[in-house]
Enzyme design. Structure first.
Site, PDB file in Angstrom:
ATOM      1  N   ASP A 182      -5.963   3.437  -2.183  1.00  0.00           N
ATOM      2  CA  ASP A 182      -4.961   3.640  -1.141  1.00  0.00           C
ATOM      3  C   ASP A 182      -4.046   4.766  -1.624  1.00  0.00           C
ATOM      4  O   ASP A 182      -4.080   5.180  -2.795  1.00  0.00           O
ATOM      5  CB  ASP A 182      -4.183   2.349  -0.848  1.00  0.00           C
ATOM      6  CG  ASP A 182      -3.512   2.405   0.539  1.00  0.00           C
ATOM      7  OD1 ASP A 182      -3.399   3.513   1.109  1.00  0.00           O
ATOM      8  OD2 ASP A 182      -3.086   1.358   1.057  1.00  0.00           O
TER       9      ASP A 182
HETATM   10  C1  NOJ Z   1      -1.407   3.629   3.209  1.00  0.00           C
HETATM   11  C2  NOJ Z   1      -1.884   2.420   3.941  1.00  0.00           C
HETATM   12  O1  NOJ Z   1      -1.697   1.284   3.138  1.00  0.00           O
HETATM   13  C3  NOJ Z   1      -3.347   2.483   4.334  1.00  0.00           C
HETATM   14  O2  NOJ Z   1      -3.620   1.396   5.170  1.00  0.00           O
HETATM   15  C4  NOJ Z   1      -3.652   3.784   4.997  1.00  0.00           C
HETATM   16  O3  NOJ Z   1      -4.991   3.804   5.429  1.00  0.00           O
HETATM   17  C5  NOJ Z   1      -3.361   4.904   4.019  1.00  0.00           C
HETATM   18  N1  NOJ Z   1      -1.954   4.877   3.665  1.00  0.00           N
HETATM   19  C6  NOJ Z   1      -3.722   6.263   4.568  1.00  0.00           C
HETATM   20  O4  NOJ Z   1      -2.862   6.648   5.550  1.00  0.00           O
END
Ligand code: NOJ
Length: 735
Positions: free
Chosen positions: A262
Site C-alpha cells: 500500500d
Molecule cells: C491507500 C489506500 O489504503 C489504498 O486502499 C489505495 O488503493 C492506495 N492508497 C492507492 O491509492
C-alpha cells in the site's frame, strides 16, 4: 509476447532497469513539468520517471497515451509503463459504495457493476484497479467500512469474487477490462477500536475463519494483484510479514500474481519500529515477497545495495521483476501499450444509458428498509416535502470515487421531478439545515458555513413552514461524504448535530415522516427509528442515487436490501457482529441476568442485525424440514422451507441459511451464513426454498490447525435475517 521472450527481455535488462520495474511513482510525477515531489531530489527525478515500472492516479485517454509514448521512447527497452487507479465503486458512473453493494446480496448486480466500471476506466487509460477490498469489518467506528461489503466472510467472499470477475472479464488483455487488485492483505479491518492504520491482534483460527476467506475467494477468481495492508498483524507489519505473504498468500493460496505494497507502507515499517531504516525496510519487504514499492524510495534507493551486500539475490530480484513483466504482458501492453484506451471510445461508453440503468438497478437493490410502520411507504400523499441536506445533494458517492464528477449525479429532487412531473402530486423541497455543524474538522479542512450566522435557524424555519403544508415529509439526512473513508475513524457514530435538531423539530410536528439516511457505516440512530414512520438506509448510492431511491419511495419497486453489517444501539457495542461466540454464560431470555454476559445499559444484540431488511410486503417462513437427520462424508442433506408472501403486494425476499456447530474442538460461532436465495413472490404466492448442506460447509480451523469438519450436532436455521430462531438439528457422522 510468449514466456520465453519475456524471460529473454528480463535477461537483457540492466540491474537498474530491473529494480525500477518494482517502483511505483505517484501520477503527479508524470504531469507536465512535475517533479517527484517528496520522493526524490531533482537529480534523481528524471531517471526515476524514465525507468519506474508503474504509476497511479493518472487517467484520461489522451493524457495516458502521451505519457506512455514519451515514456516508451525514453525507456532503454521500450517497456510500457503500467497505469493504476483506485476505481472502487465507479469511474464516472458511480455504483453504490461497496457496503451498499454488500446489501444487495446479489452477486450478479455486483459483477455487472464492476464490468461497467472497468469498461469506462479502461477506455480512459486505466489498466489496473485497486479493488476489491476484501477486508472483513466488524467495527463501525472504522471509516473504511464503507469500502467493504460487510461483516460476514461468506458474503464478502462472494462479493469479492464477483467484483474480480466483473473487472477482469474472461481475459485481462480484453481492452474492456482491467486487472484487479485484492486488498488489503491482511486483516486491515480488524484495527483496534476502529482506529485506521492500526495494530491488529487476531488469533490464528479467527484470522483463517473470518478474515482470510474473502481474499482467498478473490485470488481463486483470478485477481492479478494483491495489496499489502497498513496494519501490523500480531506485531508484524504486513509489508514485512514473511509468514503472511510467503507461507499463506503464495504457498497456501497459491497466488502467483503481483504483490504491491500500500502507499508508503514499506517505508512505514520504520515508523512502526520494525525496520531500522529504509534499507532494512526494503530488505524485509523483499524477503516477504512484495514486488512493487508504492511511492517510497525504499526499493529504488536500496535494492542495488542489498544485492551488493549479498542480502538480496539476483534470482530473488528477477522473480519479482518477472511477475511485473508478466502482468504487463497479460494486459497485452507489449502489443497495445494503451490497452485500447482512446478518447473516442471513452466518449462512447462513459455514462451510457445502459450503465446508468445498471447502476440504478444496483441502487434499488441496495436500499435497506429498517422501519415501515402502518405501511408508511410507498409514498401516497399529494403534497410531499423533501427536507434535509441530502434532498438536493450531488455528492452521493464516497471519497473513494475519486475520478467521478458529482455533477453527473441525480439528486432526489431531480428524480422527484421526473417521477411526479405529469401527476397530481405536488412536491417541494427545503434544505432544513447545514450538513454539518459549523467548524467540524474533517481533517482535510474545517467545514465552514460562510453565509449568515443564523443560517441553521433560517433553514429550520423554512423547513417548518414547508412541513406544515405537506401531507408527508421525506427527511433526507446523513453523514457528510468526508465522514467515512480512509482515515475517518469516528468515536461517535451518530448523525451531525444540526441534522438531529432538524429531525427532532420535524418529528414533533406529528406528520408522517419518512427518514432516509445516507451513510458509509452503521450508525447510532438514536430516536430516529422510533419517531419515523419509515426508515430507509441509502448508504452512499452513487450517480443514480436519486433515481434508485425514488423508484423505491414511489412504490415502483419494493426494497430488498439486507444489512451487510449490524446496526448497534450505541457506539459502546462496537465491534459488533452476529457470528460471535455464545460464551459460557449467555444471557437468558428471562431474568435474572446477573453473572451473565450482558450490558447493564443496553441490549447485547444489534438494534438491527446482519441480514435484516424489510420489503413492502410480509413473508412467512415455515419450519425447517430436513430430508434426513444424519449427514455422511460425501452425502448431502436438503433443508427446505416454504415461503409465503402474506402481504398484499409483490416483493423479493432474501431467504438466508445459517448453521451452528453445537460443539467443536474450538468454540464455534452462534450462527454462520452458509447460503441465501432470493425469492420473488406476488401477494399470496408460496414457494419452496431448499438448500443442500454438505460436509465441506461444516469445516472450520480445528484444534489440529487445519480445515476440517467434526462429527456431532449442528443446527440449521433458515429465515429472513441473522436473528432468526427458526432452526432444527442434524448430525454429522462421517463414518
Ligand atoms: C491507500 C489506500 O489504503 C489504498 O486502499 C489505495 O488503493 C492506495 N492508497 C492507492 O491509492
Amino acid at each position: 509476447m510468449n514466456e520465453t521472450k519475456l524471460k529473454q527481455l528480463l535477461d537483457e535488462m540492466s540491474l537498474e532497469e530491473k529494480i525500477m520495474q518494482l517502483v511505483q511513482l505517484p501520477g503527479w510525477a508524470y504531469e507536465e513539468g512535475a517533479a517527484v515531489t517528496g520522493l526524490a531530489d531533482d537529480a534523481k527525478n528524471e531517471n526515476m520517471k524514465r525507468l519506474a515500472g508503474s504509476t497511479l492516479g493518472i487517467y484520461g485517454a489522451d493524457k495516458v497515451k502521451k505519457i506512455q509514448d514519451e515514456y516508451m521512447k525514453n525507456h532503454p527497452h521500450h517497456i510500457p509503463l503500467l497505469f493504476m487507479l483506485d476505481v472502487i465503486h465507479g469511474h464516472k458512473t458511480v455504483f453504490p459504495c461497496p457496503l451498499g453493494q454488500g446489501a444487495t446480496f446479489d452477486t450478479e448486480v455486483v459483477r455487472k457493476g464492476a464490468s461497467i466500471q472497468a469498461k469506462e476506466a479502461a477506455a480512459d487509460g486505466v489498466q489496473v484497479t485497486f479493488s476489491p477490498m476484501g477486508d472483513l469489518v466488524r467495527d463501525a467506528r472504522w471509516g473504511r467500512v464503507v469500502e467493504s461489503t460487510g461483516e460476514d466472510p461468506y458474503l464478502n467472499g462472494l462479493m469479492v469474487s464477483a467484483m474480480v470477475k466483473g473487472y477482469q472479464g474472461e481475459d485481462v488483455s480484453d481492452p474492456d477490462h482491467l486487472a484487479s487488485c485484492v486488498k488489503h492483505f491482511a486483516a486491515y479491518g480488524g484495527a483496534v477500536a476502529g482506529r485506521d492504520y492500526n495494530n491488529v491482534e487476531v488469533s490464528e483460527h479467527t484470522l483463517r475463519e473470518q478474515y482470510l476467506p474473502a481474499y482467498a475467494e478473490g485470488i481463486k477468481a483470478g485477481a492479478k494483484l494483491v495489496m499489502t495492508s497498513f496494519n501490523t498483524l500480531n506485531g508484524i507489519p504486513s509489508s514485512g510479514n514473511t509468514y503472511l505473504m510467503r507461507d499463506i498468500l503464495r504457498k497456501e493460496m497459491q497466488f502467483d500474481g503481483v504483490l504491491i505494497s500500500d502507499w508508503g507502507a514499506i517505508a512505514e515499517m520504520e515508523s512502526w519500529g520494525f525496520a531500522e531504516d529504509l534499507k532494512d525496510a526494503a530488505d524485509l519487504a523483499m524477503k516477504a515477497g512484495v514486488d512493487i514499492d508504492m511511492c517510497t524510495e525504499a526499493y529504488s534507493g536500496n535494492l542495488g545495495k542489498l544485492i551488493e551486500e549479498g542480502k538480496l539475490s539476483v534470482d530473488g530480484l528477477n522473480e519479482a521483476v518477472l511477475r511485473v513483466l508478466k502482468l504487463k504482458n497479460d494486459l497485452g501492453l507489449f502489443e497495445d501499450p494503451y490497452h485500447g484506451a482512446s478518447d473516442e471510445k471513452f466518449k462512447k461508453v462513459v455514462l451510457s444509458n445502459e450503465s446508468r440503468e445498471i447502476a440504478r438497478d444496483a441502487v434499488r437493490k441496495s436500499l435497506v428498509l429498517l422501519e415501515n410502520k402502518k405501511n408508511a411507504l410507498p409514498l401516497s400523499g399529494k403534497r410531499i416535502a423533501f427536507i434535509g441536506p441530502y434532498a438536493n445533494e450531488k455528492n452521493l458517492h464516497s471519497t473513494w470515487a475519486i475520478s467521478c464528477d458529482p455533477e453527473d449525479a441525480v439528486t432526489i429532487v431531480d428524480a422527484a421531478k421526473e417521477c411526479y412531473g405529469d401527476s397530481d402530486v405536488v412536491f417541494r423541497t427545503a434544505q432544513g439545515c447545514n450538513m454539518l455543524k459549523n467548524g467540524t474538522d474533517l481533517g482535510m479542512g474545517v467545514y465552514e458555513v460562510k453565509k449568515e450566522k443564523k443560517e441553521n435557524e433560517k433553514l429550520l424555519d423554512e423547513a417548518i413552514d414547508l412541513a406544515e403544508w405537506a401531507d408527508e415529509i421525506v427527511l433526507c439526512l446523513g453523514e457528510h461524504i468526508g465522514q467515512s473513508g480512509e482515515s475517518t475513524s469516528r468515536a461517535m457514530i451518530d448523525l451531525p448535530k444540526p441534522q438531529m435538531k432538524l429531525f427532532k423539530e420535524m418529528a414533533d410536528m406529528g406528520k408522517k415522516i419518512i427518514t432516509l439516511v445516507f451513510c458509509g457505516r452503521p450508525l447510532d440512530l438514536k430516536k430516529i427509528p422510533e419517531k419515523s414512520d419509515a426508515l430507509l438506509i441509502c448508504f452512499r448510492p452513487g450517480t443514480e442515487g436519486g433515481h434508485g431511491i425514488m423508484d423505491v419511495l414511489s412504490g415502483k419497486y419494493s426494497p430488498q436490501g439486507k444489512l451487510p453489517m449490524s446496526f448497534p444501539w450505541c457506539v459502546g457495542q462496537e465491534p459488533l457482529n452476529y457470528n460471535a461466540y455464545n460464551t459460557g454464560r449467555p444471557k437468558p431470555q428471562q431474568r435474572p441476568t446477573i453473572f451473565t454476559t450482558r450490558y447493564l445499559d443496553c441490549p447485547n444484540e444489534a438494534r438491527y442485525p446482519f441480514g435484516y431488511g424489510l420489503t413492502y410486503s410480509d413473508f412467512e417462513v415455515s419450519k425447517v424440514e430436513l430430508d434426513k437427520k444424519v449427514l455422511g462424508k460425501d452425502d448431502k442433506i436438503t433443508a427446505s422451507v416454504t415461503v409465503k408472501n402474506t402481504g398484499d403486494s409483490a416483493a423479493t425476499e432474501t431467504i438466508q441459511l445459517y448453521i451452528r456447530d453445537m460443539a467443536g474442538s474450538r468454540v464455534r460461532p452462534v450462527k454462520e451464513l452458509r447460503g441465501f436465495k432470493k425469492v420473488s413472490l406476488s401477494a399470496g404466492e408460496t414457494e419452496k426454498v431448499s438448500f443442500d448442506i454438505t460436509e465441506d460447509m461444516l469445516r472450520f480451523y480445528t484444534i489440529n490447525n487445519c480445515w476440517d469438519s467434526e462429527d456431532g450436532k449442528f443446527t440449521v436455521y433458515i429465515g429472513t435475517d441473522s436473528a432468526t430462531l427458526n432452526g432444527t438439528e442434524f448430525e454429522l457422522k462421517k463414518q
